[in-house]
Structures are given as C-alpha cells and as structure tokens.
Design a protein around this motif. Structure first.
Motif, PDB file in Angstrom:
ATOM      1  N   ILE A 164       0.857  -1.184   0.000  1.00 45.15           N
ATOM      2  CA  ILE A 164       0.000   0.000   0.000  1.00 45.15           C
ATOM      3  C   ILE A 164       0.892   1.232   0.000  1.00 45.15           C
ATOM      4  N   HIS A 165       0.366   2.325  -0.535  1.00 46.48           N
ATOM      5  CA  HIS A 165       1.099   3.586  -0.570  1.00 46.48           C
ATOM      6  C   HIS A 165       0.301   4.715   0.073  1.00 46.48           C
ATOM      7  N   ASN A 166      -0.849   4.368   0.627  1.00 47.51           N
ATOM      8  CA  ASN A 166      -1.666   5.292   1.407  1.00 47.51           C
ATOM      9  C   ASN A 166      -1.848   4.703   2.800  1.00 47.51           C
ATOM     10  N   PRO A 167      -2.083   5.527   3.802  1.00 47.55           N
ATOM     11  CA  PRO A 167      -2.324   5.000   5.149  1.00 47.55           C
ATOM     12  C   PRO A 167      -3.746   4.470   5.297  1.00 47.55           C
ATOM     13  N   MET A 168      -4.089   3.462   4.484  1.00 51.62           N
ATOM     14  CA  MET A 168      -5.437   2.905   4.458  1.00 51.62           C
ATOM     15  C   MET A 168      -5.374   1.564   3.742  1.00 51.62           C
ATOM     16  N   SER A 169      -6.223   0.638   4.144  1.00 55.41           N
ATOM     17  CA  SER A 169      -6.300  -0.644   3.459  1.00 55.41           C
ATOM     18  C   SER A 169      -6.868  -0.453   2.058  1.00 55.41           C
ATOM     19  N   SER A 170      -6.217  -1.078   1.072  1.00 55.93           N
ATOM     20  CA  SER A 170      -6.744  -1.027  -0.289  1.00 55.93           C
ATOM     21  C   SER A 170      -8.015  -1.852  -0.428  1.00 55.93           C
ATOM     22  N   GLY A 171      -8.401  -2.572   0.636  1.00 63.62           N
ATOM     23  CA  GLY A 171      -9.690  -3.263   0.632  1.00 63.62           C
ATOM     24  C   GLY A 171     -10.863  -2.314   0.584  1.00 63.62           C
ATOM     25  N   PHE A 172     -10.646  -1.057   0.962  1.00 71.02           N
ATOM     26  CA  PHE A 172     -11.685  -0.031   0.833  1.00 71.02           C
ATOM     27  C   PHE A 172     -11.567   0.565  -0.571  1.00 71.02           C
ATOM     28  N   ASP A 173     -12.187  -0.099  -1.535  1.00 71.36           N
ATOM     29  CA  ASP A 173     -11.953   0.188  -2.948  1.00 71.36           C
ATOM     30  C   ASP A 173     -12.200   1.635  -3.309  1.00 71.36           C
ATOM     31  N   THR A 174     -13.301   2.210  -2.823  1.00 74.92           N
ATOM     32  CA  THR A 174     -13.670   3.564  -3.243  1.00 74.92           C
ATOM     33  C   THR A 174     -12.798   4.603  -2.549  1.00 74.92           C
ATOM     34  N   TRP A 175     -12.546   4.406  -1.271  1.00 70.87           N
ATOM     35  CA  TRP A 175     -11.816   5.405  -0.505  1.00 70.87           C
ATOM     36  C   TRP A 175     -10.327   5.398  -0.806  1.00 70.87           C
ATOM     37  N   TYR A 176      -9.777   4.223  -1.094  1.00 72.14           N
ATOM     38  CA  TYR A 176      -8.339   4.141  -1.353  1.00 72.14           C
ATOM     39  C   TYR A 176      -8.034   4.814  -2.687  1.00 72.14           C
ATOM     40  N   TRP A 177      -7.125   5.798  -2.652  1.00 75.47           N
ATOM     41  CA  TRP A 177      -6.820   6.606  -3.835  1.00 75.47           C
ATOM     42  C   TRP A 177      -5.644   5.974  -4.582  1.00 75.47           C
ATOM     43  N   ASN A 178      -5.952   5.306  -5.698  1.00 83.01           N
ATOM     44  CA  ASN A 178      -4.930   4.577  -6.437  1.00 83.01           C
ATOM     45  C   ASN A 178      -3.958   5.484  -7.175  1.00 83.01           C
ATOM     46  N   ASP A 179      -4.311   6.754  -7.370  1.00 83.63           N
ATOM     47  CA  ASP A 179      -3.462   7.671  -8.132  1.00 83.63           C
ATOM     48  C   ASP A 179      -2.382   8.333  -7.291  1.00 83.63           C
ATOM     49  N   VAL A 180      -2.272   7.978  -6.033  1.00 86.13           N
ATOM     50  CA  VAL A 180      -1.236   8.591  -5.203  1.00 86.13           C
ATOM     51  C   VAL A 180       0.144   8.226  -5.760  1.00 86.13           C
ATOM     52  N   PRO A 181       1.074   9.177  -5.833  1.00 87.13           N
ATOM     53  CA  PRO A 181       2.422   8.844  -6.307  1.00 87.13           C
ATOM     54  C   PRO A 181       3.061   7.782  -5.408  1.00 87.13           C
ATOM     55  N   GLN A 182       3.627   6.758  -6.019  1.00 84.53           N
ATOM     56  CA  GLN A 182       4.267   5.694  -5.263  1.00 84.53           C
ATOM     57  C   GLN A 182       5.742   6.023  -5.047  1.00 84.53           C
ATOM     58  N   TYR A 183       6.377   5.230  -4.210  1.00 86.02           N
ATOM     59  CA  TYR A 183       7.784   5.467  -3.917  1.00 86.02           C
ATOM     60  C   TYR A 183       8.532   4.145  -4.033  1.00 86.02           C
ATOM     61  N   ASP A 184       9.728   4.214  -4.648  1.00 79.71           N
ATOM     62  CA  ASP A 184      10.541   3.021  -4.843  1.00 79.71           C
ATOM     63  C   ASP A 184      11.190   2.569  -3.543  1.00 79.71           C
ATOM     64  N   SER A 185      11.291   1.253  -3.395  1.00 77.37           N
ATOM     65  CA  SER A 185      12.099   0.689  -2.318  1.00 77.37           C
ATOM     66  C   SER A 185      13.527   0.602  -2.827  1.00 77.37           C
ATOM     67  N   ASN A 186      14.312   1.629  -2.558  1.00 76.59           N
ATOM     68  CA  ASN A 186      15.631   1.728  -3.167  1.00 76.59           C
ATOM     69  C   ASN A 186      16.527   2.567  -2.271  1.00 76.59           C
ATOM     70  N   VAL A 187      17.526   1.937  -1.669  1.00 71.71           N
ATOM     71  CA  VAL A 187      18.406   2.644  -0.745  1.00 71.71           C
ATOM     72  C   VAL A 187      19.199   3.728  -1.474  1.00 71.71           C
ATOM     73  N   SER A 188      19.556   3.475  -2.734  1.00 72.08           N
ATOM     74  CA  SER A 188      20.305   4.479  -3.497  1.00 72.08           C
ATOM     75  C   SER A 188      19.479   5.737  -3.693  1.00 72.08           C
ATOM     76  N   VAL A 189      18.171   5.558  -3.953  1.00 78.19           N
ATOM     77  CA  VAL A 189      17.292   6.720  -4.098  1.00 78.19           C
ATOM     78  C   VAL A 189      17.174   7.443  -2.761  1.00 78.19           C
ATOM     79  N   ALA A 190      17.066   6.686  -1.670  1.00 77.11           N
ATOM     80  CA  ALA A 190      16.990   7.308  -0.347  1.00 77.11           C
ATOM     81  C   ALA A 190      18.236   8.148  -0.090  1.00 77.11           C
TER      82      ALA A 190
END
Length: 532
Positions: free
Chosen positions: A484-510
């Motif tokens: 998940i990339h929002n502080p909410m369960s994606s099981g809440f289909d309508t409320w969960y905002w799928n367009d939120v910018p995601q973030y890579d799991s990448n230590v080099s980027v960090a």
C-alpha cells in the motif's frame, strides 16, 4: 514504479572529510519481539540494515508485546521509528486518519503517538466528518491522502491476508469478517459444534490485560470485551451497520437520531437494561474515557423520551457517527459504574481492570485471571444466544507457544494470523481448516515527529525509500500481503486513492534524496545533519 525514481549518483558529492553538520544521533527502532510477531521482527531487521547502509547508527529494540505497547506511549518517547500494525475499523478516515494524524489526539494516552501536526489535515478531517454526501466525502478523503503522501508522517507498508486455524473436527460453519477473521464477534456467536462438546478454547498473541469496556485499545482485550457487553448497533460481516441492542435507529435529519431500545434485555446480574443505562453509558464514556470521548465529540445531548426511546442530538452532521459511536460505545450497567472509581481500587474509571465484568452481551464471565485465562459461558437470556456453551481464552507467552498449544490439542482456534512459514504445515492437517481474510489495519513505519530529523517532511520522504517494501511482501509474507502507498487498506476500494504517487524501495534513491535535503557523509560513512 513511481515518480521518485533516481539513480543515487547525486549523493557522491555529499561525502566530505569534515561535514559542517553534526552527526545524526543514534536512531532507536522499536518493534515487537520475535515470539510475538515473527514477520514484523524480521522486517524490522531489514529496515535496520538499510538505515545502517545509509550511514545511520541504529539501535533495534524489539520488545514483548506488553512492553512494546507501554513504550509506544511512554513520555518521553523512547523511540525514533516504530514498526507497527494498527488502524482496524470500518471507517478508515476515523480509525486511521483521525486517530493517527489529528492534533487533538496528541498527548497523554492519545492515539496520535507520532506527534504529527498539520492544520490542513485537521480541517479536512473535520470536513469529511460533516459531509453527508458519499461522493463528496470520498473526494475529501482522497485530498487527505494526497497531503499525507507529501508529508509522509508514517510510511504505509502493507496489508495482510490473515490465515487463522480452527479445529474443523470439533467446529463447523465459521463466520469470517474483514480484519478480524474468525476472531470476529459473529464467529463466537455462530460457529457450530459438530458434536456434544460445545466448549471453544481459543487464544491470540496478545495478553489479556483488562475487561474495562472504556479501554478498547488492545486487540486481545477487545476480542473478549465485545462478547460481554452489547452495543446499540454492530457492524455485520458484510460491513453494514445495523441495529443490535437497538430495535431501530432512524436518522430524522443530519443531526437528530431516534433510537428505540430492544425490550426485555437484562444484564448478567439480572437487572434490566434501560434507556437510562444507555444515556449514562454515552455520557460516562465521554467524561471518563479519552478513547471514547474522541468518538463522541459531535454529540450534543441525549434525551430520554420513554421507557424504550431516546433521541441523540449532534452538534453538527457526522457521517461516521453510526459506525464510530453507535456501533462502538458499550452499554454499561449504571448501578455498577456510577460508583466507579470511588468504590473500587482504582485512581480513575479507565484504570479499573473490571475482573468480574457484568454486561448484557451474549457471554458472561465465569472466572477471570487476567494473567492466565478467562472463562465465559453463554448468556442464555440474551436475544441472540451463541451456539457454543463456553469460551476459554487462554493467555499464552507468544505466537510460537500458541501454535504449540494448538498442535498439542489444547486450543481449538487461534484468532491471530499464522506466520507464513507455518501455513503449509497447517494446510496438511486433516483436523484443521484455515480461515483467510484481508485486513483493514495497516503495517507501517511510524516516525517520532518530536525528534530531529524526523520532524522534517523531506527527510521522512527520503527515508520512505529505505523501507524494502517489495522484499518484505515477497520474501517474508510469500505474497500473502499487498503493498500500500496510502495510510489505508486497499480493501476499501472507493476510498483508497490509487493515483497517489508511489515510492521506490531503493536505498540508493533514499541516499540521493537525503543528499538533496542537505545531508552529508563523512569518510567513515556516518551521516551528518544538513548545515544550519
């Protein structure tokens, strides 16, 4: 994968022989002990490794669950980052957003233990509460997610699919519910014995610490307390809020709710359940319980109209009031609680363990030893008596002890998810079925915003990239979890905002993001604060 891609090369120039800023102080990373939550313990170690690769000094502090719970809210807060799963509920804007992020919940015993403050978030949380149009409310909740993504007060990580075992030779037809699985209220009522033995022996990987209905904080306590006490409404397995102890609930307008109490109800000591008990329960909870008071902020007054009728008056419209209050506040016997804490050995109402709890729910207390076990029996005078005769809730040392107890035949059910490595073994048992359900509570990494450098949004966003999200889902949970990339369960289909910018799991980027924020590294690899 997201909008924050980078190659990490920009950090090379940030290595200097004599950095201007002070070294970042050692980070304390709080987590659960391996025996209580093996997966969380393991991925806490993965996060520690990534932080140390970035040049941080990290003290990894896994604690047994009781000490972990105490440490989360101990002031001064002895942690900088926290591995946590929390936020179960069917109103996520309330169960997570408001509890975790509203400034009013900062303070002694408050649920915003992160110390996060944002007036814009506070304002939007107030707006969504009062917005009665579902589509308009959803838009506000999406706006909240966008702000929280930019601010990164916590790093959302994953939601689990929980696998819980039960003895299928002894019980059948379980009722499973989102989040709680077979540990839900409805399963204790509806699960059917296959033979004459109707004694359900259960446990979970949390201690039983209190039967106080004003303290619905720990999952292990809540699971039992909700069997003992009734509520005006309950959330059904289909995630609908329906009357329970109330015969009917009618919203006359946006701020007026008429309640008709079910007739003939009694408490376990034989005293009748009255509308006065209901009115007392809400007013007492608002006065004595910070947890419950936060759910009742919009409640203005309650009028008793007759022997069965009450009217709730709200100060303003509140979309979540039905689930968040009417389906949460427990009905207390006034004849007992009106003298608490004066007549019991406690400093306040929420400090009383209430070992001989008397409610009106489908189960009543037979005996209590909070450190060992709780014995309940079916309350046959209840309007919806359970199919099982008795429930024994054993207190176990940790999940591994619970698994051993189940495999030895001492338990019939575990209402806590099995570690991934144990699932295949349980699937091969002829006497066991596994209940599987998605969770609403979220795994996340919390920051202590009171401490430098976690009071800085740019730093928090950089560190989000150091959380090995994909590896945790794939390697530790074997695919039985969802990112998940929002502080909410994606099981809440309508409320969960799928367009939120995601973030890579990448230590080099960090590392590159930290360099862009002004951090430097000395020639030994130790990270230093941005120069003032």
């Amino acid at each position: 994968m997201g909008d924050d891609d980078g190659d990490g090369n920009g950090a090379d120039d940030a290595v200097v022989e004599d950095p201007d800023g002070d070294p970042v102080e050692e980070i304390t990373l709080l987590s659960l002990a391996q025996g209580d939550a093996p997966a969380r313990y393991e991925y806490g170690q993965m996060i520690q490794d990534n932080l140390e690769e970035l040049g941080f000094e990290v003290e990894y502090d896994p604690k047994p669950i009781n000490q972990y719970v105490e440490s989360r809210q101990e002031d001064p807060f002895p942690w900088d980052m926290m591995v946590r799963r929390a936020g179960d509920g069917y109103e996520p804007a309330e169960a997570i957003f408001r509890r975790f992020f509203h400034s009013s919940n900062i303070g002694d015993g408050g649920s915003n233990m992160y110390g996060y403050e944002n007036s814009e978030v506070d304002d939007l949380l107030a707006q969504q509460r009062g917005e009665m149009d579902p589509d308009a409310r959803t838009e506000i909740i999406h706006d909240l997610q966008e702000i929280l993504r930019e601010d990164m007060p916590i790093v959302p990580l994953l939601i689990q699919e929980r696998a819980m075992p039960f003895n299928s030779d002894k019980f059948q037809n379980p009722t499973v519910m989102l989040e709680d699985g077979i540990g839900c209220f409805w399963n204790f009522l509806n699960m059917e014995p296959t033979g004459d033995d109707a004694h359900l022996r259960t446990s979970m990987a949390e201690d039983l610490t209190t039967l106080n209905p004003l303290m619905l904080v720990n999952r292990g306590d809540r699971e039992m307390i909700r069997l003992i006490y009734d509520r005006l409404m309950r959330v059904t397995p289909d995630i609908e809020v329906e009357p329970w102890a109330a015969e009917s609930v009618e919203a006359v307008d946006d701020t007026t709710i008429e309640i008709t109490l079910r007739e003939g109800m009694t408490f376990h000591d034989g005293e009748p359940v009255t509308v006065d008990d209901v009115k007392f329960s809400y007013e007492y909870a608002e006065e004595e319980s910070p947890e419950m008071a936060s759910r009742l902020e919009v409640l203005d007054s309650i009028d008793v109209e007759s022997d069965t009728e009450l009217v709730f008056h709200l100060e303003q419209p509140s979309a979540p009031f039905f689930e968040n209050a009417l389906a949460r506040i427990l009905i207390l016997p006034e004849h007992i609680w009106e003298n608490v804490p004066e007549d019991v050995d406690a400093e306040s109402a929420i400090d009383w363990d209430n070992p001989d709890a008397i409610g009106s729910g489908p189960f009543q207390v037979v005996s209590t030893d909070l450190g060992e076990e709780l014995q309940l029996s079916a309350f046959e005078d209840h309007f919806n008596p359970p199919n099982v005769d008795r429930v024994t809730r054993a207190v176990i040392a940790d999940m591994r002890a619970g698994i051993r107890a189940y495999e030895d035949g001492a338990l019939d059910m575990l209402s806590w998810e099995l570690p991934f490595d144990d699932i295949s073994r349980f699937e091969q048992r002829d006497d066991t079925n596994l209940s599987r359900n998605l969770m609403t509570s979220i795994h996340h990494i919390g920051f202590n915003h009171r401490n430098t450098p976690f009071d800085d949004a740019e730093t928090r966003n950089a560190l989000a990239h150091a959380i090995p999200q994909e590896d945790i889902v794939d390697a530790i949970y074997g695919g039985t979890a969802q990112e998940i990339h929002n502080p909410m369960s994606s099981g809440f289909d309508t409320w969960y905002w799928n367009d939120v910018p995601q973030y890579d799991s990448n230590v080099s980027v960090a590392r590159e993001k930290l360099a862009e924020a002004g951090y430097e590294w000395d020639t030994d690899g130790r990270i230093h604060q941005p120069p003032e």
